[in-house]
Design an enzyme around this catalytic site. Structure first.
Site, PDB file in Angstrom:
ATOM      1  CB  THR A 274      -0.961  -0.030   1.149  1.00  0.00           C
ATOM      2  OG1 THR A 274      -1.639  -1.224   1.136  1.00  0.00           O
ATOM      3  CG2 THR A 274      -1.760   1.377   1.269  1.00  0.00           C
TER       4      THR A 274
ATOM      5  CE  LYS B 260      -4.962   2.606   2.636  1.00  0.00           C
ATOM      6  NZ  LYS B 260      -6.329   2.084   3.207  1.00  0.00           N
TER       7      LYS B 260
ATOM      8  CB  CYS C 266      -4.182  -6.683   6.979  1.00  0.00           C
ATOM      9  SG  CYS C 266      -3.323  -5.629   5.901  1.00  0.00           S
TER      10      CYS C 266
ATOM     11  CD  GLU D  18     -10.191  -1.740  -0.016  1.00  0.00           C
ATOM     12  OE1 GLU D  18     -10.227  -2.060   1.302  1.00  0.00           O
ATOM     13  OE2 GLU D  18      -9.048  -1.744  -0.621  1.00  0.00           O
TER      14      GLU D  18
ATOM     15  CG  ASP E 191      -8.771   1.493   0.621  1.00  0.00           C
ATOM     16  OD1 ASP E 191      -9.924   2.092   0.573  1.00  0.00           O
ATOM     17  OD2 ASP E 191      -8.200   0.927   1.453  1.00  0.00           O
TER      18      ASP E 191
ATOM     19  CG  ASN F 160      -9.306   3.935   3.600  1.00  0.00           C
ATOM     20  OD1 ASN F 160      -8.337   4.140   3.099  1.00  0.00           O
ATOM     21  ND2 ASN F 160      -9.748   2.867   4.160  1.00  0.00           N
TER      22      ASN F 160
ATOM     23  CG  ASP G   2      -4.431  -4.518   1.053  1.00  0.00           C
ATOM     24  OD1 ASP G   2      -3.062  -4.370   1.150  1.00  0.00           O
ATOM     25  OD2 ASP G   2      -5.012  -3.670   1.818  1.00  0.00           O
TER      26      ASP G   2
ATOM     27  CG  ASP H 206     -12.589  -2.253   3.718  1.00  0.00           C
ATOM     28  OD1 ASP H 206     -12.716  -3.470   4.648  1.00  0.00           O
ATOM     29  OD2 ASP H 206     -11.570  -1.720   3.515  1.00  0.00           O
TER      30      ASP H 206
ATOM     31  CE  LYS I  30      -9.267  -4.275   5.881  1.00  0.00           C
ATOM     32  NZ  LYS I  30      -9.554  -2.673   5.743  1.00  0.00           N
TER      33      LYS I  30
ATOM     34  CE  LYS J 268      -5.483  -0.912  -0.064  1.00  0.00           C
ATOM     35  NZ  LYS J 268      -6.413  -1.494   0.775  1.00  0.00           N
TER      36      LYS J 268
END
Length: 348
Positions: free
Chosen positions: A133, A160, A291, A215, A187, A189, A316, A240, A264, A158
């Site tokens: 990541t 962010k 994770c 994601e 991702d 988030n 991941d 997620d 996860k 990946k």
């Protein structure tokens, strides 16, 4: 095979570098460690609370794990499903604490049986390959981090995102330039709206940048928005933070809201993660495993689940790669070699 003693302690692990996502920045992994002792074995479990995601502080997670001790001491590990069910029904929502407790139970059970944890989920402990990541960084720093990742053997990255579209696109473009042959996922988030998700996908397409996955682009409670985003872009979309429980997975599947479910263990625990994997397979939805900022204890537990179930398309599991020092000597690289008995990790 009864639980003779349990212990709970904090596990504070500094990171190699600050790790920023749209939900905040971490400089340390403030985790917890749970041990379960039987006459012949000691099992180890870890949780990594992150308040914006799990809703727990480290202090709250420690208090929950210590309270769970009273429910478990003296009980038979052969009844591990009932033990896990009892603690999860007693302390609903305390996912990091319960991940640590559940893992320690399963690890001790498998060590008593002298079997790897993966066999509990139906497979042998084969090596698992993870991505790496890239956190929220400036384009220059992201480019440098991507170049280093390739040198260390990573070919899946990946990135962010979830800040502003301009900054997010610039960061992904910089990673692509630093690792032109790597497969890229992003991702957010929960940092975007459905409209911004579409705009981001269009911007990548206009630059000729391939993306394998977006994601959790929208807030976790906006499953309808997740479905709108998924139906409006050609890039596969993963759920997620929207999926903590098997019931959550069923809702996402019924609303046709995601192409991929991110299982996860820090959200659901190993046994419920196995149930979510079964739901995904039945619904013909791809599986991802993710994770938190966990040491080798949590990462290898997840890797055993992956090896045991064997149907994950996106892996991941790089949390311990981001630590300044792991609980065991750890080699940088994309391959996670796992062994038994249990998850195979005895912290130094």
């Amino acid at each position: 095979m009864s639980v003779e003693q349990m212990s709970v302690s904090s596990l504070d692990l500094p990171l190699r570098e600050p790790f920023e996502i749209s939900l905040g920045t971490q400089h340390n992994a403030n985790n917890l460690l749970v041990t379960v002792e039987t006459e012949n074995a000691i099992g180890y479990g870890e949780g990594s609370p992150l308040t914006p995601v799990t809703g727990e502080t480290q202090e709250a997670a420690l208090a929950t794990a210590r309270a769970a001790v009273e429910l478990l001491e003296g009980r038979n590990l052969a009844d591990y499903r009932n033990l896990v069910s009892d603690v999860r029904s007693t302390f609903p929502g305390m996912v990091s604490a319960l991940f640590a407790v559940e893992t320690a139970i399963l690890d001790a059970y498998c060590r008593e049986r002298e079997m790897p944890l993966s066999e509990l989920f139906g497979g042998s402990p084969e090596p698992v390959t993870t991505d790496l990541t890239i956190p929220i960084l400036s384009p220059e720093e992201a480019n440098d981090r991507a170049t280093r990742a390739v040198e260390e053997g990573f070919d899946h990255l990946k990135v962010k995102t979830g800040t502003t579209l301009e900054k997010d696109v610039a960061r992904v473009e910089a990673v692509h330039e630093g690792a032109p042959n790597a497969e890229l996922a992003v991702d957010a988030n929960q940092g975007w709206t459905p409209k911004e998700t579409v705009q981001f996908a269009n911007e990548l397409q206009s630059r000729g940048i391939d993306c394998s996955l977006i994601e959790q682009p929208v807030p976790a409670d906006d499953v309808k928005g997740l479905a709108r985003a998924r139906n409006a872009v050609s890039i596969p979309v993963a759920a997620d933070e929207a999926v903590f429980t098997p019931a959550d997975a069923i809702r996402v599947v019924r609303e046709d809201a995601a192409d991929v479910l991110n299982v996860k263990l820090g959200k659901s625990g190993p046994l419920a993660a196995q149930d979510i994997a079964s739901i995904a397979r039945a619904a013909n939805v791809e599986l991802m495993v993710g994770c938190m900022l966990e040491s080798a204890i949590g990462i290898h537990t997840s890797a055993h689940l992956v090896a045991g179930i064997g149907s994950f398309s996106h892996i991941d599991l790089d949390g311990n790669q981001l630590l300044a020092e792991d609980v065991i000597p750890t080699t940088r690289g994309s391959e996670i070699s796992i062994d038994g008995p249990g998850h195979g990790i005895t912290p130094e």
